[in-house]
Write an enzyme that holds these catalytic residues in place. Structure first.
Site, short mmCIF file in Angstrom:
data_model
loop_
_atom_site.label_atom_id
_atom_site.label_comp_id
_atom_site.label_asym_id
_atom_site.label_seq_id
_atom_site.Cartn_x
_atom_site.Cartn_y
_atom_site.Cartn_z
N GLN A 151 5.04 16.52 23.70
CA GLN A 151 5.34 15.54 24.74
C GLN A 151 6.82 15.65 25.12
O GLN A 151 7.68 15.77 24.24
CB GLN A 151 5.05 14.14 24.20
CG GLN A 151 5.19 13.05 25.24
CD GLN A 151 4.93 11.67 24.67
OE1 GLN A 151 5.66 11.21 23.80
NE2 GLN A 151 3.91 11.00 25.18
N TYR A 176 9.46 4.26 29.46
CA TYR A 176 10.55 5.24 29.61
C TYR A 176 10.70 5.63 31.09
O TYR A 176 10.04 5.08 31.96
CB TYR A 176 10.28 6.46 28.72
CG TYR A 176 10.47 6.18 27.24
CD1 TYR A 176 11.63 5.58 26.77
CD2 TYR A 176 9.49 6.51 26.31
CE1 TYR A 176 11.82 5.31 25.41
CE2 TYR A 176 9.67 6.25 24.95
CZ TYR A 176 10.83 5.65 24.52
OH TYR A 176 11.01 5.39 23.17
N ARG A 189 0.95 11.05 29.63
CA ARG A 189 0.80 9.75 28.92
C ARG A 189 0.98 8.67 29.96
O ARG A 189 2.02 8.58 30.62
CB ARG A 189 1.85 9.62 27.81
CG ARG A 189 1.50 8.46 26.84
CD ARG A 189 0.55 8.95 25.79
NE ARG A 189 -0.44 7.99 25.33
CZ ARG A 189 -0.39 7.29 24.20
NH1 ARG A 189 0.64 7.42 23.41
NH2 ARG A 189 -1.36 6.48 23.85
N ARG A 196 -1.32 5.96 14.45
CA ARG A 196 -1.18 5.43 13.08
C ARG A 196 -2.48 5.61 12.30
O ARG A 196 -2.46 5.79 11.08
CB ARG A 196 -0.83 3.93 13.13
CG ARG A 196 0.56 3.65 13.67
CD ARG A 196 0.68 2.20 14.06
NE ARG A 196 -0.31 1.85 15.07
CZ ARG A 196 -0.48 0.63 15.55
NH1 ARG A 196 0.29 -0.36 15.14
NH2 ARG A 196 -1.40 0.38 16.48
N CYS A 213 -5.23 1.02 8.57
CA CYS A 213 -3.92 0.46 8.90
C CYS A 213 -4.10 -1.07 8.93
O CYS A 213 -5.05 -1.56 9.52
CB CYS A 213 -3.52 0.99 10.27
SG CYS A 213 -2.25 0.09 11.13
C1 LIG Z 1 6.01 4.16 15.35
C2 LIG Z 1 5.34 4.55 16.63
C3 LIG Z 1 5.83 5.64 17.35
C4 LIG Z 1 5.20 6.03 18.55
N1 LIG Z 1 5.70 7.12 19.24
C5 LIG Z 1 5.12 7.49 20.42
C6 LIG Z 1 5.63 8.60 21.17
O1 LIG Z 1 6.56 9.31 20.78
N2 LIG Z 1 5.02 8.87 22.37
C7 LIG Z 1 3.93 8.16 22.84
O2 LIG Z 1 3.40 8.46 23.91
N3 LIG Z 1 3.42 7.13 22.12
C8 LIG Z 1 3.98 6.78 20.92
N4 LIG Z 1 3.42 5.76 20.19
C9 LIG Z 1 2.14 5.14 20.65
C10 LIG Z 1 0.93 5.81 19.96
O3 LIG Z 1 0.69 7.11 20.48
C11 LIG Z 1 -0.38 5.00 20.15
O4 LIG Z 1 -0.66 4.86 21.52
C12 LIG Z 1 -0.36 3.61 19.53
O5 LIG Z 1 0.31 3.60 18.30
C13 LIG Z 1 -1.77 3.08 19.35
O6 LIG Z 1 -2.59 3.95 18.57
P1 LIG Z 1 -2.82 3.71 16.97
O7 LIG Z 1 -3.31 2.29 16.83
O8 LIG Z 1 -3.79 4.73 16.51
O9 LIG Z 1 -1.47 3.85 16.35
C14 LIG Z 1 4.05 5.34 19.02
C15 LIG Z 1 3.56 4.25 18.26
C16 LIG Z 1 4.19 3.87 17.09
C17 LIG Z 1 3.60 2.71 16.30
S1 SF4 Z 2 -0.30 -0.03 7.62
FE1 SF4 Z 2 1.69 -0.56 8.53
S2 SF4 Z 2 3.04 1.22 8.13
FE2 SF4 Z 2 0.89 1.89 7.78
S3 SF4 Z 2 0.27 2.77 9.76
FE3 SF4 Z 2 -0.34 0.61 9.76
S4 SF4 Z 2 1.35 -0.47 10.76
FE4 SF4 Z 2 2.14 1.55 10.17
#
Ligand SMILES: Cc1cc2nc3c(=O)[nH]c(=O)nc-3n(C[C@H](O)[C@H](O)[C@H](O)COP(=O)(O)O)c2cc1C
Ligand code: SF4
Length: 372
Positions: free
Chosen positions: A105, A168, A215, A314, A337
């Site tokens: 990305q 962004y 994205r 995550r 998570c």
């Molecule tokens: C710590 C963190 C860092 C992230 N960094 C990015 C990133 O660099 N680019 C992006 O498009 N989304 C980023 N996201 C969003 C994730 O790609 C995703 O859309 C979001 O966490 C929901 O999915 P999940 O519940 O599986 O984490 C980030 C999310 C978290 C929590």
């Molecule tokens: S449990 Fe907490 S630290 Fe682990 S992926 Fe989920 S939010 Fe992030």
């Protein structure tokens, strides 16, 4: 139970010339694992090797900066100079060695850049007023996107993804809250989408038939912000301009921490309705992410045609065996998570490496030892 339980999840998908072996993709996750200056570190390589070994079809590596001035933090990856290509090559190859497609990305953080915040307009964010970009600077940044995308191709990645999410720079131009310009880049939605469309065109002009994903911010979750009615216009225009897929998300740094959004984002599949709304406007594949904690939920999203790809961020990081366990019918052993935890986000925002409290002590220690 076996793979047959989730036939949609394990169905291949053609993405231009690329073949995804299933519908699971890692959406980008910045964890603060790169070395200072955005260089590739042993921890970063170990982390992405593990993500690729998970069995996901496509790993989209976290945001990397198209210019030093547009970097989100001192540990944000860099693709703003040819000297980074060699390091990026090693990153692409640890992923591809595992029979997984690799994307990187690329991003300009705009008003959230840590060194020199700039934006379409001087709209304050967290007590900091960014400087409004001149037309000349807009053109320069567009060229930087194109050069960065070419480096991603040269480094051996299979795709490049433009970061139009999280509030962004690309999103700042589209949003009516952050774009108050009175020139050709501001005002109507047709004017506000001009910048991302020109960026996409510039990128495609240099990378040729190399796939370019996006994205996609569908809704800022702010009353005066961007909503689906307007973001749909961008979705259709991006499709027409040749984007390979849209990876839909909601929210920005200004909405993520609002109490009602925190509550919403604790629910499994909290961004699926956005993906589904955008998918009705386009034919290109749409990814949805956001607490897709079980293979059963993933399968139902695909079955109900709310999205074409399941994004795990995550969810994959906390348990890199999520895809394998789904395939083997070991769903109940998937490490979840915790909905009330936001430790990873808090740690990276403090400039520290992310560690998950759900991991075993030994894994946390290994990551701490590898961190430099
Ligand atoms: C710590 C963190 C860092 C992230 N960094 C990015 C990133 O660099 N680019 C992006 O498009 N989304 C980023 N996201 C969003 C994730 O790609 C995703 O859309 C979001 O966490 C929901 O999915 P999940 O519940 O599986 O984490 C980030 C999310 C978290 C929590
Ligand atoms: S449990 Fe907490 S630290 Fe682990 S992926 Fe989920 S939010 Fe992030």
């Amino acid at each position: 139970m076996n793979r047959a339980t989730y036939p949609k999840l394990f169905q291949p998908l053609d993405l231009n010339s690329l073949k995804l072996k299933n519908r699971i993709t890692m959406t980008p996750l910045y964890l603060g694992y790169a070395a200072l200056g955005g260089k590739i570190s042993p921890l970063l390589l170990d982390h992405y090797r593990l993500m690729a070994q998970s069995g996901a079809a496509l790993i989209v590596v976290e945001n990397s900066s198209i210019t030093p001035k547009g970097s989100g933090s001192p540990r944000t990856l860099r693709c703003d100079h040819d000297r980074y290509v060699k390091g990026l090559e090693s990153l692409a190859s640890v992923i591809k060695r595992e029979n997984t497609l690799a994307a990187l990305q690329i991003n300009h953080a705009g008003r959230f850049a840590h060194a020199a915040p700039v934006a379409p307009s001087e709209v304050t964010a967290f007590n900091q007023k960014p400087r409004a970009l001149t037309k000349k600077e807009i053109t320069t940044i567009q060229k930087q996107y194109a050069k960065a995308a070419l480096r991603v191709k040269k480094a051996g990645f299979d795709l490049v993804e433009l970061h139009g999410g999280t509030g962004y720079l690309l999103a700042q131009f589209v949003s009516p809250r952050t774009n108050k310009r009175e020139d050709a880049y501001g005002g109507t939605i047709e004017n506000r989408i001009r910048f991302p469309l020109e960026v996409l065109k510039g990128v495609k002009d240099v990378v040729g038939d190399f796939p370019v994903g996006y994205r996609f911010l569908a809704d800022e979750w702010l009353p005066d912000g961007l909503h689906v009615e307007e973001s749909s216009v961008l979705a259709r225009a991006l499709e027409e301009a040749g984007v390979t897929y849209l990876s839909v998300m909601g929210g920005t740094y200004e909405s993520f921490f609002l109490p009602e959004i925190i509550k919403k984002s604790r629910r499994p599949g909290y961004m699926v309705s956005l993906a589904s709304a955008i998918r009705k406007n386009v034919k290109v594949p749409v990814t949805t992410a956001g607490r897709i904690s079980t293979p059963a939920l993933a399968e139902s999203i695909l079955k109900e045609k709310k999205a074409d790809l399941i994004g795990l961020a995550r969810m994959l990081w906390v348990d890199p065996e999520w895809p394998r366990k789904a395939r083997q019918g070991r769903d109940r052993s998937i490490l979840k998570c915790s909905p009330k935890c936001d430790a990873c986000l808090q740690l990276v925002m403090q400039g520290k490496p992310a560690l998950c409290p759900r991991w075993k002590k030994e894994k946390r220690k290994k990551y701490r030892d590898l961190y430099r």
